[in-house]
Design an enzyme around this catalytic site. Structure first.
Site, mmCIF file in Angstrom:
data_model
loop_
_atom_site.group_PDB
_atom_site.id
_atom_site.type_symbol
_atom_site.label_atom_id
_atom_site.label_comp_id
_atom_site.label_asym_id
_atom_site.label_seq_id
_atom_site.Cartn_x
_atom_site.Cartn_y
_atom_site.Cartn_z
ATOM 1 N N HIS A 43 0.863 -1.183 0.000
ATOM 2 C CA HIS A 43 0.000 0.000 0.000
ATOM 3 C C HIS A 43 0.902 1.236 0.000
ATOM 4 O O HIS A 43 1.188 1.806 1.065
ATOM 5 C CB HIS A 43 -0.913 -0.015 1.219
ATOM 6 C CG HIS A 43 -1.984 1.019 1.204
ATOM 7 N ND1 HIS A 43 -3.243 0.803 1.723
ATOM 8 C CD2 HIS A 43 -2.002 2.292 0.732
ATOM 9 C CE1 HIS A 43 -3.972 1.907 1.583
ATOM 10 N NE2 HIS A 43 -3.230 2.820 0.985
ATOM 11 N N GLU A 70 -2.613 -1.637 -3.166
ATOM 12 C CA GLU A 70 -3.719 -0.894 -2.566
ATOM 13 C C GLU A 70 -3.430 0.598 -2.608
ATOM 14 O O GLU A 70 -2.277 1.018 -2.547
ATOM 15 C CB GLU A 70 -3.895 -1.305 -1.101
ATOM 16 C CG GLU A 70 -4.162 -2.766 -0.858
ATOM 17 C CD GLU A 70 -4.285 -3.090 0.617
ATOM 18 O OE1 GLU A 70 -4.842 -4.150 0.934
ATOM 19 O OE2 GLU A 70 -3.840 -2.281 1.461
ATOM 20 N N HIS A 190 -7.759 -6.141 7.538
ATOM 21 C CA HIS A 190 -7.569 -5.138 8.583
ATOM 22 C C HIS A 190 -7.801 -5.763 9.953
ATOM 23 O O HIS A 190 -8.894 -6.204 10.279
ATOM 24 C CB HIS A 190 -8.472 -3.910 8.434
ATOM 25 C CG HIS A 190 -7.884 -2.695 9.110
ATOM 26 N ND1 HIS A 190 -7.032 -1.832 8.466
ATOM 27 C CD2 HIS A 190 -7.982 -2.241 10.379
ATOM 28 C CE1 HIS A 190 -6.657 -0.875 9.293
ATOM 29 N NE2 HIS A 190 -7.212 -1.108 10.471
#
Length: 241
Positions: A43, A70, A190
């Site tokens: 990310h 991401e 997450h």
């Protein structure tokens, strides 16, 4: 089968703390794949405080499973994706100063915008996933964008797991079922860890992939990276078998 994609952002944070190449991010990705993970997730953020844009370019050349990139589809991010063309792009609406992703898309509000982004990314040959909260209206809206998958933001599930896991997983079960009915693949990520991962997978038969970084890297400090990757894989086995 639910695949494990390992987010290596935290390894890059450790590397950047000293300004050298230790740990070696590319070697870590190679090893994580060798230890059994089916994907590598990164990310990159605009300040490059962990994964750098050049890391993404370098990883594309050596990842043999799947590279999942991401991020918020800003102009710089989209330029990177156009260049690298990873196997999967996960669209996340995080602010530039966010410590970590902390909300899913309001797909209803941003429906037209996301539809255009999804179309371009799919035109590049990327699978597209939209990060969102477990809300049926949002799942319905996501389906109209043309996305291939959704990624369910699982912080709320992880927070409630220790007190009432049934209540915690209920909205995720409903969202995943709706996604399946609409022909969408389902990812999740997450705050997933060795305690709560197996239960989530058992309750979401539609679950195609989990992306796990922070908890996995923390566990690896004590347990070793190879052992930790295999322990996370083991959490995904009971339902697969």
């Amino acid at each position: 089968m639910t695949k494990l994609s390992v987010n290596i952002n935290k390894l890059a944070t450790l590397r950047n703390a000293r300004g050298h190449n230790r740990p070696d991010i590319l070697q870590a990705a190679r090893d994580i794949e060798r230890f059994g993970a089916e994907g590598i997730t990164v990310h990159p953020r605009p300040d490059e405080r962990h994964i750098r844009y050049q890391d993404v370019r370098d990883l594309k050349a050596i990842v043999t499973t799947e590279l999942n990139v991401e991020g918020n589809p800003t102009p710089d991010f989209l330029d990177l994706v156009r260049e690298v063309r990873p196997e999967q792009v996960t669209l996340v609406p995080d602010a530039p100063d966010a410590i970590t992703s902390n909300a899913g898309w309001d797909v209803i509000k941003h429906q037209d915008y996301l539809r255009d982004i999804v179309a371009e990314l799919k035109g590049l040959g990327c699978r597209v996933s939209i990060f969102l909260d477990p809300d049926l209206a949002l799942v319905d809206a996501a389906a109209t964008t043309g996305t291939d998958r959704i990624e369910l933001y699982t912080e709320a599930y992880a927070r409630q797991y220790l007190t009432d896991r049934e209540q915690g997983v209920a909205p995720y079960r409903a969202a995943a079922a709706r996604a399946g009915q609409l022909g969408l693949g389902v990812n999740a990520g997450h705050d997933l860890d060795l305690d709560n991962l197996a239960w989530l997978q058992q309750q979401l038969p539609e679950l195609a992939e989990v992306s796990i970084g922070h908890a996995l890297v923390c566990d690896a400090i004590y347990l070793g990276l190879e052992n930790t990757v295999q322990l996370y894989k083991r959490q995904l086995k009971p339902f697969n078998n």
